[in-house]
Enzyme design. Structure first.
Site, mmCIF file in Angstrom:
data_model
loop_
_atom_site.group_PDB
_atom_site.id
_atom_site.type_symbol
_atom_site.label_atom_id
_atom_site.label_comp_id
_atom_site.label_asym_id
_atom_site.label_seq_id
_atom_site.Cartn_x
_atom_site.Cartn_y
_atom_site.Cartn_z
ATOM 1 N N ASP A 160 -23.138 -24.101 24.736
ATOM 2 C CA ASP A 160 -23.813 -24.736 24.908
ATOM 3 C C ASP A 160 -25.088 -25.300 24.513
ATOM 4 O O ASP A 160 -25.900 -25.913 25.561
ATOM 5 C CB ASP A 160 -24.100 -24.561 26.423
ATOM 6 C CG ASP A 160 -24.762 -24.982 27.709
ATOM 7 O OD1 ASP A 160 -23.620 -26.430 28.339
ATOM 8 O OD2 ASP A 160 -25.536 -24.976 28.729
ATOM 9 N N ASP A 198 -16.277 -26.962 26.032
ATOM 10 C CA ASP A 198 -17.845 -27.082 25.415
ATOM 11 C C ASP A 198 -17.563 -27.339 23.277
ATOM 12 O O ASP A 198 -18.334 -27.581 23.054
ATOM 13 C CB ASP A 198 -18.913 -26.975 25.561
ATOM 14 C CG ASP A 198 -19.287 -27.540 27.335
ATOM 15 O OD1 ASP A 198 -18.651 -27.677 28.145
ATOM 16 O OD2 ASP A 198 -20.952 -26.647 27.738
ATOM 17 N N ASP A 350 -23.725 -26.659 39.972
ATOM 18 C CA ASP A 350 -23.640 -26.996 38.207
ATOM 19 C C ASP A 350 -25.726 -26.851 37.681
ATOM 20 O O ASP A 350 -25.982 -26.697 36.991
ATOM 21 C CB ASP A 350 -24.046 -28.548 38.501
ATOM 22 C CG ASP A 350 -22.306 -28.951 38.351
ATOM 23 O OD1 ASP A 350 -21.537 -28.212 37.789
ATOM 24 O OD2 ASP A 350 -22.142 -30.245 38.428
#
Length: 369
Positions: A160, A198, A350
């Protein structure tokens, strides 16, 4: 591209997270609900019945006439094999909420449209001593039901890029060891592995050398997972249709081993995002075409929240007006599209309707109704 990347960042990593935690559940790790897809049983092969002709009995002096052989005209019904069913893990935040709120007016909608669907099980905490047992608990339970689990290893270092879902292994050597132990829990049955959301599409925060090292580790991870269980289907991060151009993403995927059948069964798109299925199918095919590799490589699309498509303003954090998408299935009827999956569980925040990965009944109801 930064804005596009952040869509998957805070959403992908911090949501839909694990339901197989090591004794406790950190705030950024949520338990996904794993759905039960409609039961499709194969039809038995039944030959078309023949009608007997009513012919008179032959006389004693007459020779019986041979009857025509009906076999050339007999129609045969082929047995059609049903697609395997996905596994719904019984431990998730949405199921916890459903059990704890029997009188809530939103319960029936949330239960029937989200909690009862199969979704991925995320493993996002770096706990090498217990990871094998926790993965095995999921895969063995699925195998006992004759169903296919979806598991998400999510512990690559610097994940991330330091965002809301930061964490993972301390370094790549530790990550390689964690993957070895993860693979040891895969069992011998069918399993879908969504390898590190990701980690490829959002690798631009790394230096060129760091990126090369990460990609080498991911290529190794795919080889280890598939060697441990030849029935494991391993998919690599392709971002989504509004992120990197297909050719650029294919180049990154190639460096990470996604074109090699020793490491990969293909790519995944739209994890924790909102882009419409048709857009993701087109994008996935473009990426696969640019990637090369064998024709057997396919793609899976996260359809958990894409029923209304992405917000026009690009909002990614629990945006209003979104809906759940197509139910999870391993039978898409689309060439090179292997599955529609709920990798991120609808209702897990989120970071705007709660802490990243926490369950919001309000958000789940909004998505499901």
């Amino acid at each position: 591209m930064v804005a596009a990347a952040s869509v998957v960042v805070a959403v992908g990593s911090a949501t839909g997270v694990l339901s197989a935690l090591d004794g406790h559940q950190p705030s950024d790790e949520a338990g996904p609900a794993v759905t039960s897809s409609p039961r499709l049983l194969p039809l038995p092969a039944v030959p078309t019945p023949t009608t007997a002709s009513a012919s008179p009995s032959p006389s004693a002096s007459a020779s019986p006439k041979p009857r025509p052989d009906p076999s050339p005209t007999r129609k045969r019904t082929k047995t059609v094999a049903a697609a395997p069913l996905l596994y719904r893990h019984p431990d998730s935040q949405v199921l916890d909420w459903v059990r704890a709120h029997p009188g809530d007016s939103r319960r029936a909608v949330i239960e029937s449209r989200i909690a009862d669907r199969p979704a991925a099980v995320w493993f996002a905490d770096f706990t090498p001593s217990t990871i094998t047992a926790r993965v095995r608990a999921v895969t063995s339970a699925a195998a006992a039901q004759g169903r296919v689990p979806v598991v998400v290893p999510y512990a690559v270092p610097q994940r991330d890029c330091g965002g809301a879902s930061d964490g993972g292994a301390p370094d790549l050597a530790a990550y390689d060891g964690w993957i070895d132990r993860f693979a040891a829990g895969l069992g011998s049955g069918e399993v879908v592995v969504i390898l590190e959301p990701d980690a490829i599409a959002q690798s631009d925060c790394l230096s060129e050398g760091e990126q090369a090292d990460r990609f080498a580790s991911l290529a190794r991870a795919g080889r280890v997972l598939k060697a441990a269980n030849p029935k494991a289907r391993v998919y690599y991060d392709a971002g989504h249709s509004d992120w990197n151009p297909a050719a650029e993403q294919a180049s990154l995927l190639d460096q990470a081993g996604a074109a090699s059948p020793r490491s990969s069964d293909g790519i995944f798109t739209n994890v924790s995002n909102f882009h419409r299925t048709a857009d993701e199918i087109g994008y996935a095919r473009q990426v696969l075409s640019a990637l090369g590799g064998p024709a057997s490589l396919g793609a899976v699309v996260d359809t958990s929240r894409n029923g209304n498509g992405a917000p026009p303003d690009g909002e990614w954090c629990d945006p209003a007006g979104r809906k759940i998408g197509q139910a999870p299935t391993l039978n898409t009827h689309e060439s090179r599209i292997d599955a529609y999956l709920w990798v991120k569980l609808p209702g897990e925040s989120d970071g705007c309707k709660g802490s990243p990965g926490s369950f919001s009944a309000e958000y789940a109801y909004e998505l499901a109704r």
